[in-house]
Each structure stands twice: as structure tokens, then as C-alpha cells.
Scaffold this motif. Structure first.
Motif, PDB file in Angstrom:
ATOM      1  N   ASN A 142      14.172  47.912  66.397  1.00 54.75           N
ATOM      2  CA  ASN A 142      13.690  46.554  66.164  1.00 54.75           C
ATOM      3  C   ASN A 142      13.033  45.993  67.424  1.00 54.75           C
ATOM      4  O   ASN A 142      11.937  45.422  67.379  1.00 54.75           O
ATOM      5  CB  ASN A 142      14.852  45.670  65.709  1.00 54.75           C
ATOM      6  CG  ASN A 142      14.382  44.340  65.155  1.00 54.75           C
ATOM      7  OD1 ASN A 142      13.513  43.692  65.707  1.00 54.75           O
ATOM      8  ND2 ASN A 142      14.996  43.912  64.062  1.00 54.75           N
ATOM      9  N   LEU A 143      13.702  46.164  68.558  1.00 56.11           N
ATOM     10  CA  LEU A 143      13.176  45.582  69.797  1.00 56.11           C
ATOM     11  C   LEU A 143      11.912  46.290  70.273  1.00 56.11           C
ATOM     12  O   LEU A 143      11.095  45.688  70.984  1.00 56.11           O
ATOM     13  CB  LEU A 143      14.255  45.612  70.880  1.00 56.11           C
ATOM     14  CG  LEU A 143      15.530  44.813  70.543  1.00 56.11           C
ATOM     15  CD1 LEU A 143      16.457  44.778  71.750  1.00 56.11           C
ATOM     16  CD2 LEU A 143      15.188  43.397  70.091  1.00 56.11           C
ATOM     17  N   TYR A 144      11.735  47.543  69.895  1.00 58.57           N
ATOM     18  CA  TYR A 144      10.486  48.233  70.219  1.00 58.57           C
ATOM     19  C   TYR A 144       9.291  47.486  69.641  1.00 58.57           C
ATOM     20  O   TYR A 144       8.243  47.346  70.294  1.00 58.57           O
ATOM     21  CB  TYR A 144      10.527  49.658  69.678  1.00 58.57           C
ATOM     22  CG  TYR A 144       9.169  50.318  69.606  1.00 58.57           C
ATOM     23  CD1 TYR A 144       8.547  50.787  70.752  1.00 58.57           C
ATOM     24  CD2 TYR A 144       8.498  50.451  68.383  1.00 58.57           C
ATOM     25  CE1 TYR A 144       7.285  51.383  70.692  1.00 58.57           C
ATOM     26  CE2 TYR A 144       7.253  51.049  68.313  1.00 58.57           C
ATOM     27  CZ  TYR A 144       6.639  51.509  69.469  1.00 58.57           C
ATOM     28  OH  TYR A 144       5.412  52.092  69.391  1.00 58.57           O
ATOM     29  N   GLU A 145       9.447  46.984  68.402  1.00 60.70           N
ATOM     30  CA  GLU A 145       8.359  46.223  67.774  1.00 60.70           C
ATOM     31  C   GLU A 145       8.067  44.943  68.562  1.00 60.70           C
ATOM     32  O   GLU A 145       6.931  44.480  68.631  1.00 60.70           O
ATOM     33  CB  GLU A 145       8.729  45.874  66.335  1.00 60.70           C
ATOM     34  CG  GLU A 145       8.958  47.072  65.425  1.00 60.70           C
ATOM     35  CD  GLU A 145       7.654  47.716  64.981  1.00 60.70           C
ATOM     36  OE1 GLU A 145       6.578  47.140  65.266  1.00 60.70           O
ATOM     37  OE2 GLU A 145       7.705  48.792  64.359  1.00 60.70           O
ATOM     38  N   ARG A 146       9.095  44.365  69.172  1.00 64.97           N
ATOM     39  CA  ARG A 146       8.898  43.123  69.936  1.00 64.97           C
ATOM     40  C   ARG A 146       8.056  43.376  71.183  1.00 64.97           C
ATOM     41  O   ARG A 146       7.260  42.528  71.591  1.00 64.97           O
ATOM     42  CB  ARG A 146      10.250  42.539  70.351  1.00 64.97           C
ATOM     43  CG  ARG A 146      11.324  42.467  69.274  1.00 64.97           C
ATOM     44  CD  ARG A 146      11.078  41.552  68.124  1.00 64.97           C
ATOM     45  NE  ARG A 146       9.945  41.748  67.279  1.00 64.97           N
ATOM     46  CZ  ARG A 146       9.944  42.430  66.133  1.00 64.97           C
ATOM     47  NH1 ARG A 146      11.033  43.060  65.735  1.00 64.97           N
ATOM     48  NH2 ARG A 146       8.865  42.492  65.373  1.00 64.97           N
ATOM     49  N   THR A 147       8.222  44.553  71.783  1.00 66.46           N
ATOM     50  CA  THR A 147       7.429  44.858  72.978  1.00 66.46           C
ATOM     51  C   THR A 147       5.951  44.969  72.635  1.00 66.46           C
ATOM     52  O   THR A 147       5.096  44.619  73.462  1.00 66.46           O
ATOM     53  CB  THR A 147       7.912  46.161  73.633  1.00 66.46           C
ATOM     54  OG1 THR A 147       7.686  47.270  72.743  1.00 66.46           O
ATOM     55  CG2 THR A 147       9.404  46.094  73.953  1.00 66.46           C
ATOM     56  N   ALA A 160      19.134  56.435  72.748  1.00 66.14           N
ATOM     57  CA  ALA A 160      18.290  57.593  73.035  1.00 66.14           C
ATOM     58  C   ALA A 160      16.831  57.186  73.159  1.00 66.14           C
ATOM     59  O   ALA A 160      15.967  58.025  73.420  1.00 66.14           O
ATOM     60  CB  ALA A 160      18.442  58.632  71.930  1.00 66.14           C
ATOM     61  N   GLY A 161      16.552  55.880  72.967  1.00 64.15           N
ATOM     62  CA  GLY A 161      15.193  55.383  73.058  1.00 64.15           C
ATOM     63  C   GLY A 161      14.414  55.610  71.776  1.00 64.15           C
ATOM     64  O   GLY A 161      14.833  56.343  70.880  1.00 64.15           O
ATOM     65  N   TYR A 162      13.268  54.946  71.677  1.00 63.84           N
ATOM     66  CA  TYR A 162      12.411  55.094  70.509  1.00 63.84           C
ATOM     67  C   TYR A 162      10.967  54.917  70.942  1.00 63.84           C
ATOM     68  O   TYR A 162      10.614  53.895  71.558  1.00 63.84           O
ATOM     69  CB  TYR A 162      12.774  54.058  69.439  1.00 63.84           C
ATOM     70  CG  TYR A 162      11.878  54.092  68.226  1.00 63.84           C
ATOM     71  CD1 TYR A 162      11.887  55.193  67.373  1.00 63.84           C
ATOM     72  CD2 TYR A 162      11.017  53.043  67.942  1.00 63.84           C
ATOM     73  CE1 TYR A 162      11.064  55.241  66.263  1.00 63.84           C
ATOM     74  CE2 TYR A 162      10.187  53.074  66.834  1.00 63.84           C
ATOM     75  CZ  TYR A 162      10.215  54.177  65.998  1.00 63.84           C
ATOM     76  OH  TYR A 162       9.389  54.221  64.891  1.00 63.84           O
TER      77      TYR A 162
END
Length: 862
Positions: A105-110, A300-302
Motif C-alpha cells: 500500500n505504501l509503495y503506491e503512496r511513494t 521483504a520490500g516491494y
């Protein structure tokens, strides 16, 4: 069964620590101790009262007593380890999913903050803040109305003065937070999670900030802050993936082990420091005076994004309730042949269960052998009868204990697998809905781009305008790599600008292509900027002939708000869906996953045997599940026994729930246990006990056994003993039902060898591969001896002559080796009688169609 098998125990599991919390295993341990004592007493009684008569079975009894002593410890140890492993796997799955969902979810925020910080309208406003802030505020609210994960958006100048915000509940004028200076000095996004004066009413806030540049000069002019609705998001994750029976708690932790968010804050509050278990050790950890099993996973990151520094997902379950799971009776509703076939793979999927089964076979064989050894014996051999009766009684108790242990552990393993598969399928539809939610947001927001709105309002956009369209789309596509193409089209449906290759999948030019008339009509009919439409999942030339979703939104003129065209975004479904499925499986062996429609059409699959576009054969009831519901079954799929679990999508936030869009997807997960094995009409557990009743003194004793299509009997006087099939040395010299050679120890202490025949083949039935539970009966007729492979041993009962009906050879359906039928249990149980004389005559006369007749005769005479 699990998202990840627990790591091998670094130290021996402290059995005595866990045993008090497992009442069922404790009772099993007590029963094992009692039975161990009984076997010792029986052996001692045989040695004292009838040493000569019992000499044939004393070695076997000694081995049994020794094996039982070892089994007493090993069985309890295995049961405890399996239960602990099951609980650790369950909480490990939850812990991993907490952090995985958050990071995705937070990846989309970046990506969002990087794109919005370059919005030309907002940059113009920050460069000239004397302009009307209401226009900028309206634009930010338009953004928030589509990306509802944000609860505040703020624009600041380089001195920290607040230029505009959208949350009227906490009016701000200035920020002294260091994140402003840090953001101004960085050429990337800044991620902040703590208390900040930008969100004064919150104890802590998750803020994504990015510096903004002058649209003309490129100078740094201010800061954009996107404030993520963290509490609401975590509540949604916990409610969706939490523990239905409230035995465990899911947590999000900081790098120092402090609770950031808790599924049950009254139980474990935010801010508390809890023990962590990143190595998945099966040991107890103490928190607030209570002992827990704990599983912790770091991110593990995305897509290269690691997540906030140190964040971890964790699940904790108190040990005093960890093993109190009320299991449904799964086996009662399962086809006995499927249940037995699946159980035959126990050595692979549950070694403790396999060990119990083998122990049960050993005890059963000892009792059976003791009975056939003394069949028809009189005189002094009667002294052994009392010992055999004790063996039979104790063996029966042992069999009951093993049968119950097998049943309970089997159900535990199946229930654990089914729960885990359901949880995995739930995660998969959650990942899908969350991802596609962002796609619906993107197309609506990009449709509001002023330059696109102005350019399409012209009857004939200039080449410079069209070039600018292309630049905008390329910039967006560079930030959002989940799209294969982005394209803009006019009110007539002609594509004016497009990213990606110049040619479509059908070889036609991409630029200038026409949008399908029905899609264009739907787009132009959209009522507001909140509306969008999606094409069905189907092949399209814009995706090289492959199937995907294409999201559309209307582009409206700035002056009249009339639809003047539209924007389409081609979702890169093939890799994105496959990555979601693989992320859900998390490397789990012997598993596959699929996304399918309500009709079973495959959208994506991890198995090449079930490619996209095919149709999945599955129980229709699973495809008809209500939205958001999960279910699981035991099934046979692709020739293998498997757990299948499904979850029907239910949307995310307003996506698919209240925005008018409906496109159900079902996530399907299979966990495989082994290839399907043929099971005869009779399977173990379905064969009734033989009611002996009152029999005449001259009643004949028979050894009964199971072959794959029924219950058979052989006169006990011809049977010497039974040995496990594992003792057989397989040989390529086949034919006539021969499968191998068996060595037996004779009374003269010499080793003798005999041929082993598959009785199923001799009876003219379809041969099936032996299982670990298969047995070999050693049969003698005169001077000849052979071994007969059978599926299971049954009993050694007596039958009166009146119960035996002799049948002619020509009777339809009867083998040439069966001479009659026993009517047991009042005629309700029919047992076919194998005639040893006919069997040996046929083999000795050389009628077996195979080479090496002299060797056969020699082996039979061993």
C-alpha cells in the motif's frame, strides 16, 4: 499448508513445556504408558507359563515391547511437534501478511507524492501564492475524493507557511517540523512517521512529502505533504485478516519491537514493547506475565521500496489457548476412498501421522500372526491361547488408540491446511482489489489534467498540443510502470496520443486507432469526474492480443464540463496478476493459485497447465460464494489429492462496493498432497468387524484380509505369518503376478527365499501400486511356500460349515481361485474364499505365463 514452513528447530523442542497445554496428547501419553505395561506383562507371562509353545512369537513380542517403549516417547514428541508447528505456521502466515499488505500500500503512496508534486496547476499556485487558494484547494479535494487513503493534503512554502490544506478540522498556518527542511533538501520523497505539527490532533501521523519546483524556472518553491489515513487502513487490514476466534493478536511493530498498531489495543496497546521472533523459533516468550508463541516478519520490500525502516509484522497467541481448536469432523463427510488415498501420502505431508500408522500396522500384524500361528492347534498349544487372547485384547486397545490418534492428527493436518489455504486465497483477492482500486483512481485523476482538457476542447488540436499530450503520458507511464500503455482519444474515439510500441498486437498502427464504439459511448455518458468505466477482461490489440482490463475516464472541457474525449490506461495484467498470486503463495511448495471469474474462466495462473483464457473445473458452489466469503474442500485436481480454497472478491474502500463497478473475481488456491491412488470398494475403517457369535467345535479358522475390491479369506492352516511389504526384494523377472522375492528365517536358522505374487493380479483384477501399509502373507501348501501381496490384514475368525457356500467355477464374476463365499454377520457381510489348493496347482503346473519355470518351482519348494 502454510505460507512458509517453520524453520527447523535450532534446539530440541521442550516437550514437557508444551505438553500441559495439550489435553488430548496428555491422555494419549497416559494410554501409551498403560499399554506399554500390558505388553511387558504379556511377554513375561508367555515366558513363564508356556516358553516352548510361545517360542515362535517371543522374538516378535520382544521386538514389539522394545518398539513400544520407543514409540511411547517418539509418538508423544511427534504429536507435540506437529501441533506446535501447525500453530506457528498459522500465526506466521498472519504476521507476514500484515507487513506485506502495508508495504504494498505504501509503495503506491511513494508514486503518488512524486506525481502530484509535479502537478502544473499546483506548482503555479505555490509559485504565486497570492492567487485564489480555493482553486488549489478544490483541486486537492478532487484528488482526495479519488485517492481516499489520504485524510489530509497540505501545500507549504519554503519557510514552512501553510498555503492551503483540505482538512478544516485542524486549521494550520505554519509548520516548524524538521521534515519541511529535510524535504526541501532532498530530490526524492521523504517518509515520516511520528508526531508532527502538521497533524496536531494525532499522536503520530504517516506523511509523504516531496519538494515542488517552479514550472518555468525549476527553482524549489515549496513542499507537498500527503497524510496517509494510517489508523483507518490498519483497522481495515486487521478486520479483514484477523483471528475469527480471537485467540491471537496481529501487530505492526517498529524496529525496536514497539507496537505501532494492534488488532486488539485493549489486549496489547500501541507503544508497548513486545518480544519478537524473527527466526520463527518454536519457543515460548513472555509478555505481561503471560507466555506466548510469537512469529515476526520483517519487510521483504516491494518493487524496490523497502517500507518504513524497521517495520515488522507480528502475530502472538497465548500458549494456554493456542491448542484449543475445536475441529469440525472433516472426515465424516469425505469420500472414504479419497480419505484413504490421501492418507496413503502421510509420510510426505505429515511424518508423525505416518509413524503412528506404521505402529498401528505392526501391532495389528503381531496379533494377526499370533492367531494364525496357533490356528487349529490343540493340547499343550492351548496354553498359548490365553497369551494370545491377552495379545488380542491388548492389540485391540492399541489399535483403538492408534486409530483415534490417526483420526485426530489427520483432522488437525487437514483443518490446518484448509484454514491456511482459505487465508491465502483471501489475501490474494485483497491484493487484487487494492491494486485495481489504484487503477480506478489513476484514470480519473489523470483525466483532470488541464492541458489535456484544454487541448481536446479544440476541434483540431495542433501538432504542438499533440506532442505535449505525448510528453504528459510518457511522464506518467514512467512513474507508474503497472501500465503497458496510456492513451488519449477525442470525442470521436480516435487515439491522438499513446505510449508504448507504435504498432498494436494485430499489426495496426497504435496512433490513430479507434476506441470501440460501445466503450466510447460509455465514456462520453459518464456523469461526473468521480465516474469511470472498465472494459471486460478480454483480449485487446492494445495489449498485444492478450487479455486485460482497460480503465477509462472522460476528459471534460474546462469551460463547459462537457466530455470532449477520454483517457484509457492498459493494465499490465499478465505479470501483475501473476506476481500477486506468487506473493500470496510466498514460495510454498506443492501449491498453485489462480484468479478466475464466476464462470470459472482463468484470468491468471501460476500453473502452465491452466493458462489464462482456459476454464477451471471446480465445484460450482465455490464459484458462487458470496462476496468476501471463503470456503475450502478436499478434492482431486489434476490427478492429485488437494485442498482447494476460494475467496470471492469484495472490493476495497469504495472500489466495487459503492462506486457502481462490479466485476467479481475468485481467488483459488490448491495445495497438493500426492497423486491419486486407486482405492478398492473396501477401505480401512469401512470394513465391519466379524461377529463370531457361537461357533461349533469343528468350526474352521480362516485368515481374512483385504484386496482392493473386497474382503477375502484363506484357510488359516495354510497361512504361516504376515510380513510388511517393505521386506520384499523387488525383481524385474515378472509375469504371472510375480513381483519379487522374500527371505524368511526357518526354524533350522537358515535363510530361505520364496516368490511373492500380487494376489490382485492372480485374481484377474486390475493391479495397483503397493502402499506403505501393504502386507505379504506367507502361505504353504504341502512342500510349497509363496508370498501373497494383499492390501490389509483383517482378522482370524472361525466359521461354521453352514456359513460357507461353495460356488462352481463357472459362476459369473468369480475367480478360478475362489471356491466359495462365507456369509458372516447374519449374511450381511460376504467374504470370498481363496482356495489354496487351486492356487498352488495352477502355479506348480506351470500355467503362469512367465519365463523361468524351474526357478518358480524351486522357489515355491523353499
Amino acid at each position: 499448508m502454510q505460507i512458509r514452513e517453520p524453520a527447523s528447530l535450532q534446539e530440541p523442542l521442550p516437550i514437557d513445556v508444551f505438553l500441559p497445554f495439550m489435553r488430548d496428547v496428555t491422555l494419549c501419553e497416559q494410554s501409551l504408558k498403560e499399554l506399554n505395561l500390558m505388553w511387558r506383562l504379556i511377554e513375561s507371562s508367555a515366558k513363564m507359563n508356556c516358553p516352548q509353545e510361545a517360542k515362535t512369537i517371543l522374538p516378535t513380542m520382544a521386538a514389539t515391547r522394545s518398539g513400544f517403549s520407543k514409540l511411547e516417547k517418539e509418538l508423544v514428541k511427534s504429536l507435540v511437534e506437529e501441533k506446535v508447528r501447525t500453530v506457528m505456521a498459522g500465526i506466521g502466515t498472519k504476521a507476514k501478511y500484515v507487513i506485506d499488505i502495508v508495504v504494498r500500500n505504501l509503495y503506491e503512496r511513494t508514486a503518488d507524492v512524486g506525481f502530484l508534486a509535479t502537478d502544473r496547476e499546483l506548482c503555479h499556485f505555490v509559485a504565486q501564492p497570492t492567487e485564489d487558494g480555493n482553486i488549489a484547494r478544490a483541486r486537492l479535494r478532487e484528488y482526495r475524493d479519488k485517492y481516499t487513503v489520504y485524510d489530509e493534503i497540505i501545500l507549504l512554502d519554503t519557510a514552512g507557511n501553510v498555503l492551503v490544506q483540505i482538512d478544516p478540522a485542524t486549521p494550520l498556518e505554519h509548520s516548524s517540523d524538521p521534515l519541511v527542511a529535510e524535504t526541501l533538501a532532498s530530490d526524492n520523497y521523504v517518509e515520516t512517521f511520528r508526531h508532527t505539527d502538521l497533524r496536531p490532533a494525532k499522536e503520530r501521523a504517516l506523511v509523504y512529502s516531496r519538494r515542488m519546483h517552479h514550472p518555468d524556472t525549476g527553482a524549489v518553491i515549496g513542499v507537498l505533504c500527503l497524510c496517509f489515513g494510517f489508523e483507518q487502513e490498519m483497522q481495515g487490514i486487521f478486520e479483514s485478516h484477523g483471528d475469527d476466534d480471537l485467540r491471537s493478536n496481529m501487530l505492526l511493530l517498529s524496529g525496536d519491537g514497539r507496537v505501532i498498531a494492534s488488532a486488539d489495543p485493549l489486549w496489547i496497546p500501541p507503544g508497548a514493547r513486545v518480544p519478537v521472533n524473527l527466526h520463527t523459533e518454536s519457543r515460548l516468550m513472555r509478555f505481561c506475565g503471560r507466555e506466548y508463541l510469537v512469529s515476526t516478519y520483517a519487510s521483504a520490500g516491494y518493487q524496490g521500496y523497502p517500507g518504513p525502516p524497521g517495520w515488522m509484522g507480528q502475530a502472538m497467541i497465548p500458549v494456554d489457548v493456542a491448542f484449543r481448536t475445536a475441529l469440525a469432523d472433516l472426515l465424516s463427510g469425505l469420500d472414504p476412498a479419497v480419505a484413504q488415498g490421501l492418507l496413503s501420502h502421510a509420510e510426505t505431508f505429515c511424518p508423525p501421522l505416518y509413524d503412528i500408522m506404521q505402529a498401528a500396522k505392526t501391532i495389528q500384524r503381531i496379533v494377526w500372526n499370533g492367531q494364525v500361528m496357533t490356528a487349529g492347534q490343540q493340547g499343550d498349544m492351548q496354553k498359548l491361547k490365553t497369551v494370545l487372547e491377552q495379545i488380542s485384547e491388548t492389540g485391540g486397545r492399541s489399535n483403538e488408540l492408534f486409530a483415534q490418534s490417526i483420526h485426530d492428527l489427520y483432522q488437525t493436518v487437514l483443518a490446518s491446511s484448509m484454514r491456511d489455504a482459505e487465508f491465502t486465497s483471501h489475501l490474494m483477492v485483497d491484493l487484487l482489489d487494492r491494486n485495481l482500486y489504484e487503477r480506478a483512481d489513476d484514470c480519473r485523476w489523470w483525466a483532470l489534467t488541464p492541458e489535456l482538457r484544454q487541448g481536446l476542447a479544440q476541434d483540431t488540436p495542433s501538432p504542438e498540443t499533440l506532442a505535449r499530450f505525448g510528453e504528459i503520458l510518457l511522464y506518467i507511464n514512467g512513474l507508474y510502470t503497472v501500465y503497458t500503455r496510456l492513451f488519449v482519444y477525442d470525442r470521436h474515439g480516435r487515439i491522438l496520443a499513446i505510449t508504448g510500441p507504435d504498432a498494436c498486437g494485430d499489426g495496426s498502427a497504435a496512433l490513430g486507432r479507434q476506441v470501440e464504439p460501445d466503450t466510447l459511448a460509455r465514456v462520453l455518458a459518464l456523469g461526473t469526474s468521480q465516474d469511470y468505466c472498465v472494459t471486460p477482461f478480454a483480449p485487446t490489440a492494445l495489449y498485444d492480443g492478450r487479455s486485460t482490463y482497460v480503465y477509462h475516464a472522460a476528459i471534460r472541457a474546462l469551460s463547459s464540463n462537457t466530455a470532449v474525449g477520454g483517457i484509457g490506461i492498459v493494465f499490465d495484467a499478465e505479470p501483475e496478476f501473476r506476481n500477486m498470486l506468487r506473493a500470496g503463495l510466498a514460495g510454498k511448495a506443492n501449491s498453485q493459485a489462480l484468479y478466475v471469474t464466476r464462470q470459472g474462466r482463468i484470468l491468471s495462473s501460476t500453473d502452465e497447465r491452466h493458462p489464462e483464457g482456459g476454464t477451471l473445473t471446480i465445484d460450482p458452489a465455490l464459484l458462487a460464494l458470496p462476496s468476501g466469503q471463503s470456503a475450502s474442500r478436499i478434492t482431486i485436481h489434476d490427478g492429485q489429492y488437494a485442498v482447494v480454497a476460494c475467496t470471492a472478491s469484495s472490493g476495497y474502500r469504495e472500489f466495487k462496493t459503492s462506486d457502481g463497478y462490479k466485476e467479481d473475481v475468485v481467488a483459488v488456491v490448491y495445495q497438493f498432497f500426492g497423486e491419486q491412488r486407486y482405492q478398492g470398494a473396501l477401505v480401512r475403517g469401512a470394513v465391519p468387524a466379524i461377529d463370531q457369535g457361537d461357533t461349533a467345535p469343528d468350526a474352521q479358522e480362516f485368515a481374512t484380509f483385504i484386496c482392493n475390491d473386497g474382503l477375502y479369506a484363506l484357510a488359516a492352516e495354510h497361512v504361516l505369518e504376515a510380513v510388511p511389504f517393505s521386506d520384499v526384494r523387488l525383481t524385474p523377472l515378472g509375469g504371472g503376478g510375480r513381483i519379487g522375492i522374500l527371505g524368511v528365517q526357518r526354524t533350522d536358522m537358515q535363510q530361505r527365499f520364496m516368490w511373492v505374487f500380487d494376489l490382485v493380479q492372480l485374481l484377474g483384477k486390475r493391479a495397483t501400486p503397493p502402499t506403505p501399509g501393504s502386507q505379504v502373507m506367507v502361505v504353504r501348501q504341502g512342500a510349497y511356500t509363496l508370498g501373497l501381496l494383499v492390501d490389509e490384514l483383517h482378522a482370524v475368525p472361525k466359521f461354521d460349515a453352514s456359513q460357507i457356500a461353495h460356488t462352481p467355477l463357472v459362476l459369473q464374476g468369480q475367480s478360478m481361485f475362489t471356491s466359495g463365499m462365507v456369509k458372516a454377520n447374519g449374511g450381511e457381510l460376504l467374504i470370498q474364499v481363496v482356495d489354496a489348493q487351486r492356487l498352488f496347482d495352477w502355479l506348480i503346473d506351470g500355467k503362469a505365463p512367465a519365463p523361468g519355470e524351474d526357478a518358480v518351482h524351486a522357489a515355491l519348494q523353499a
